[in-house]
Design an enzyme around this catalytic site. Structure first.
Site, PDB file in Angstrom:
ATOM      1  N   ARG A  73       1.125  -1.366  -0.047  1.00  0.00           N
ATOM      2  CA  ARG A  73       0.131   0.333   0.259  1.00  0.00           C
ATOM      3  C   ARG A  73       0.741   1.293  -0.030  1.00  0.00           C
ATOM      4  NH1 ARG A  73      -3.173   2.965   4.876  1.00  0.00           N
ATOM      5  NH2 ARG A  73      -3.865   3.944   3.552  1.00  0.00           N
ATOM      6  N   HIS A 118      -3.361  10.969   1.658  1.00  0.00           N
ATOM      7  CA  HIS A 118      -2.936  10.923   2.224  1.00  0.00           C
ATOM      8  C   HIS A 118      -2.086  12.319   3.598  1.00  0.00           C
ATOM      9  CE1 HIS A 118      -1.999   7.017   5.348  1.00  0.00           C
ATOM     10  NE2 HIS A 118      -0.980   8.083   5.971  1.00  0.00           N
ATOM     11  N   GLU A 163      -8.049   7.918   6.302  1.00  0.00           N
ATOM     12  CA  GLU A 163      -8.650   8.568   7.945  1.00  0.00           C
ATOM     13  C   GLU A 163      -8.888  10.187   7.600  1.00  0.00           C
ATOM     14  OE1 GLU A 163      -5.015   7.795  10.426  1.00  0.00           O
ATOM     15  OE2 GLU A 163      -5.055   6.279  10.294  1.00  0.00           O
ATOM     16  N   ASN A 306      -8.223   1.663   9.629  1.00  0.00           N
ATOM     17  CA  ASN A 306      -6.691   1.606  10.438  1.00  0.00           C
ATOM     18  C   ASN A 306      -7.382   1.254  11.614  1.00  0.00           C
ATOM     19  OD1 ASN A 306      -5.955   2.376   7.738  1.00  0.00           O
ATOM     20  ND2 ASN A 306      -5.784   3.831   8.038  1.00  0.00           N
ATOM     21  N   TYR A 308      -5.302   0.771  15.422  1.00  0.00           N
ATOM     22  CA  TYR A 308      -3.995   0.859  16.440  1.00  0.00           C
ATOM     23  C   TYR A 308      -4.617   0.704  18.005  1.00  0.00           C
ATOM     24  CZ  TYR A 308      -1.104   2.913  12.455  1.00  0.00           C
ATOM     25  OH  TYR A 308      -0.769   2.917  11.409  1.00  0.00           O
ATOM     26  N   GLU A 376      -4.009  -0.006   7.651  1.00  0.00           N
ATOM     27  CA  GLU A 376      -3.089  -0.423   8.949  1.00  0.00           C
ATOM     28  C   GLU A 376      -3.429  -0.757  10.366  1.00  0.00           C
ATOM     29  OE1 GLU A 376      -1.843   3.818   9.387  1.00  0.00           O
ATOM     30  OE2 GLU A 376      -2.389   4.544   6.898  1.00  0.00           O
TER      31      GLU A 376
HETATM   32  C1  GBH Z   1      -2.148   7.024  11.315  1.00  0.00           C
HETATM   33  O1  GBH Z   1      -2.748   7.434  11.980  1.00  0.00           O
HETATM   34  C2  GBH Z   1      -1.809   7.289   9.786  1.00  0.00           C
HETATM   35  O2  GBH Z   1      -2.221   6.646   8.908  1.00  0.00           O
HETATM   36  C3  GBH Z   1       0.069   7.162   9.691  1.00  0.00           C
HETATM   37  O3  GBH Z   1       0.373   7.848   8.541  1.00  0.00           O
HETATM   38  C4  GBH Z   1       0.156   6.905  10.672  1.00  0.00           C
HETATM   39  O4  GBH Z   1       1.944   7.119  10.223  1.00  0.00           O
HETATM   40  C5  GBH Z   1       0.139   5.785  11.464  1.00  0.00           C
HETATM   41  O5  GBH Z   1      -1.223   6.412  12.195  1.00  0.00           O
HETATM   42  C6  GBH Z   1       0.956   5.973  13.027  1.00  0.00           C
HETATM   43  O6  GBH Z   1       0.595   6.709  13.995  1.00  0.00           O
HETATM   44  O7  GBH Z   1      -1.351  12.985  19.254  1.00  0.00           O
HETATM   45  O8  GBH Z   1      -2.559  11.710  21.182  1.00  0.00           O
HETATM   46  O9  GBH Z   1      -3.617  13.509  19.207  1.00  0.00           O
HETATM   47  C7  GBH Z   1      -3.513   6.841  12.755  1.00  0.00           C
HETATM   48  C8  GBH Z   1      -4.693   7.369  13.721  1.00  0.00           C
HETATM   49  C9  GBH Z   1      -5.714   9.592  15.073  1.00  0.00           C
HETATM   50  C10 GBH Z   1      -3.134   7.758  15.611  1.00  0.00           C
HETATM   51  C11 GBH Z   1      -4.455   9.714  15.630  1.00  0.00           C
HETATM   52  C12 GBH Z   1      -2.855   8.570  16.975  1.00  0.00           C
HETATM   53  C13 GBH Z   1      -3.382  10.873  17.373  1.00  0.00           C
HETATM   54  C14 GBH Z   1      -2.992  11.054  18.950  1.00  0.00           C
HETATM   55  N1  GBH Z   1      -4.004   8.196  14.584  1.00  0.00           N
HETATM   56  N2  GBH Z   1      -3.565  10.168  17.058  1.00  0.00           N
HETATM   57  S1  GBH Z   1      -2.574  12.331  20.371  1.00  0.00           S
END
Ligand code: GBH
Length: 475
Positions: A73, A118, A163, A306, A308, A376
């Site tokens: 991707r 992105h 996102e 996505n 996490y 993701e």
């Molecule tokens: C992804 O977002 C992105 O698509 C990707 O580019 C990135 O590298 C990857 O995550 C890893 O971060 O800073 O406490 O406000 C994931 C969703 C939503 C996770 C916002 C982090 C921020 C928390 N993201 N969140 S904060």
């Protein structure tokens, strides 16, 4: 444990890896601008060079082949293709670069999944008002059409926007992502989310009516969501807060596309109730979709998720901002971390593999049993470099076990899994301090050499085992 044609992937994004920010006629994007402003990014870092994948693509391809990925991707840099964001001026060098990448992947038997957007809007379009303007949807649609026309003979898996939640909230409410706006909290993010949904839907309709018959691909938008559950499942307020939070994250984008063509009622009523309380006059801060525009409902050929991390939820926004106009006060929730969840890297990422299985089941039940790609999922490292990252290897094993269970026991139609990320890269506001790669990139070395982490080697083993097993079963 996995279906025969399961997609084994890894992902990257243009701004995070390419570098070459001014190479060969590329235009500037909002991330170029943002990083060049003082105090925006950790250590004043930028993606000016990053992994230099613009020049070192062959090295990335070697990593992809070593892993044995079936899918890769990547995202296209809009401003590399269209320096001003619009089609009269095409940068042929940019077209050549992505042609090379796509052709090389296909020659190696790797299927590309291509994200059009992105986070990196051409600066020229931001100068015209960016995603807050309704006209951005039409401009995005033209860009999408250009990409279908140019690459769609070979690309069969498309993600329009990655996102929209993050672009809207972090970019236009918190101001910690480009374009760094926070002056219109409680207003701008809803507008941006709305225009992104309209842009996505327009591009889907364009693909559907002009390209699908000939190109035969599939298209979706990538929605990020944590798994959320009530802090106390027996407490009705916690249950309601969880539903509200889900409506403001996953539901915000998935409900219109997969269920009703409109926002979740929970979201609208929370916003409107808060407006009333604050004496905010006028129409709803959450825009409405017009009947005269292409429908939003049904504009995804699969669900792109996505995932996490997970959170427990209780009511109350916690920061004393109840009386201010903001999304935070609209949704009115507090996130709680379960002390049993490890946080090995970046502070927001509590590692909860079983949350993914639960979220997949929830998506199946709520969004009409769609085919799902996990576009993701990953685990970060901060601090001292650990090439032998045993904990992350375990994380991938545990996570894939949960995915297998979701498929076999819960009947979720998971079609593929993309680890985030192929390479250590520019992690947005955290710069290079947070490492998500299956391959380590030595940013201190001019050659930017790539070295497999143990987790990368073990992911390759998992892929190869799964492939040989499913081949064996079929013979
Ligand atoms: C992804 O977002 C992105 O698509 C990707 O580019 C990135 O590298 C990857 O995550 C890893 O971060 O800073 O406490 O406000 C994931 C969703 C939503 C996770 C916002 C982090 C921020 C928390 N993201 N969140 S904060």
């Amino acid at each position: 444990m996995f279906p025969r044609d399961f997609a084994w992937g890894a992902g990257t994004a243009a701004y995070q890896i390419e570098g070459g920010w001014q190479a060969d006629g590329k235009g500037a994007s909002i991330w170029d601008t943002f990083c060049h402003e003082r105090g925006r990014v950790c250590g004043e870092q930028s993606g000016d060079v990053a992994c230099n994948s613009y020049q070192l693509w062959e090295k990335d391809l070697q990593c992809i082949r070593q892993l044995g990925l079936t899918h890769y991707r990547l995202s296209l840099s809009w401003a590399r293709l269209l320096p001003h964001g619009t089609t009269p001026h095409v940068n042929q060098k940019g077209v050549q670069y992505y042609n090379q990448v796509i052709d090389d992947l296909l020659a190696c038997g790797v299927t590309p999944m291509v994200t059009l957007y992105h986070f990196d809007l051409p600066q020229a379009l931001q100068d015209q008002g960016g995603w807050k303007c309704p006209g951005m949807a039409d401009i995005f649609d033209c860009y999408a059409k250009f990409c279908f026309q140019t690459f769609g003979d070979r690309v069969k898996l498309w993600i329009t926007i990655n996102e929209p939640y993050v672009c809207a909230k972090l970019g236009h409410e918190d101001g910690i992502h480009a374009p760094g706006l926070k002056e219109e909290a409680g207003i701008a993010a809803y507008l941006v989310g709305h225009n992104m949904l309209r842009a996505h839907a327009m591009a889907w309709h364009t693909y559907n009516s002009l390209y699908r018959a000939k190109q035969g691909g599939a298209l979706s938008l990538a929605i990020n969501s944590d798994w959320l559950e009530p802090l106390d499942a027996c407490c009705p307020e916690d249950v309601a807060a969880t539903e509200r939070y889900l409506a403001f994250t996953l539901g915000w984008f998935a409900w219109p596309v997969f269920v009703t063509g409109d926002y979740p009622e929970t979201m609208r009523s929370a916003i409107d109730a808060r407006s009333k309380k604050l004496g905010y006059e006028g129409t709803s801060r959450l825009p409405s979709f017009s009947k005269d525009e292409p429908a939003i409902l049904g504009t995804a050929d699969f669900f792109a998720l996505n995932y996490y991390t997970s959170r427990k939820v209780k009511p109350g926004e916690g920061g004393g901002g109840e009386m201010s106009l903001s999304m935070k006060s609209d949704r009115d929730v507090t996130e709680v971390l379960d002390p049993s969840w490890p946080i090995p890297g970046v502070s927001w990422l509590a590692v909860v593999p079983h949350g993914l299985r639960k979220l997949l089941k929830y998506i199946k039940d709520t969004f009409n049993d769609p085919a799902v790609y996990i576009t993701e999922n990953g685990f970060s490292q901060v601090g001292p470099l650990q090439i032998e990252d045993v904990q992350r290897s375990e994380f991938y094993r545990d996570t894939l076990m949960e995915v297998a269970r979701a498929i076999q026991e819960d009947g979720v139609k998971v079609r593929g899994y993309f680890a985030w990320s192929l390479l250590d890269n520019f992690e947005w506001a955290d710069g290079f301090s947070v490492r998500f790669g299956l391959y380590h990139v030595d940013f201190a070395d001019a050659k930017l050499s790539r070295t497999a982490y143990r987790s990368g080697r073990e992911y390759a083993q998992m892929i190869s085992k799964s492939k040989s097993k499913s081949n064996g079963e079929s013979s």
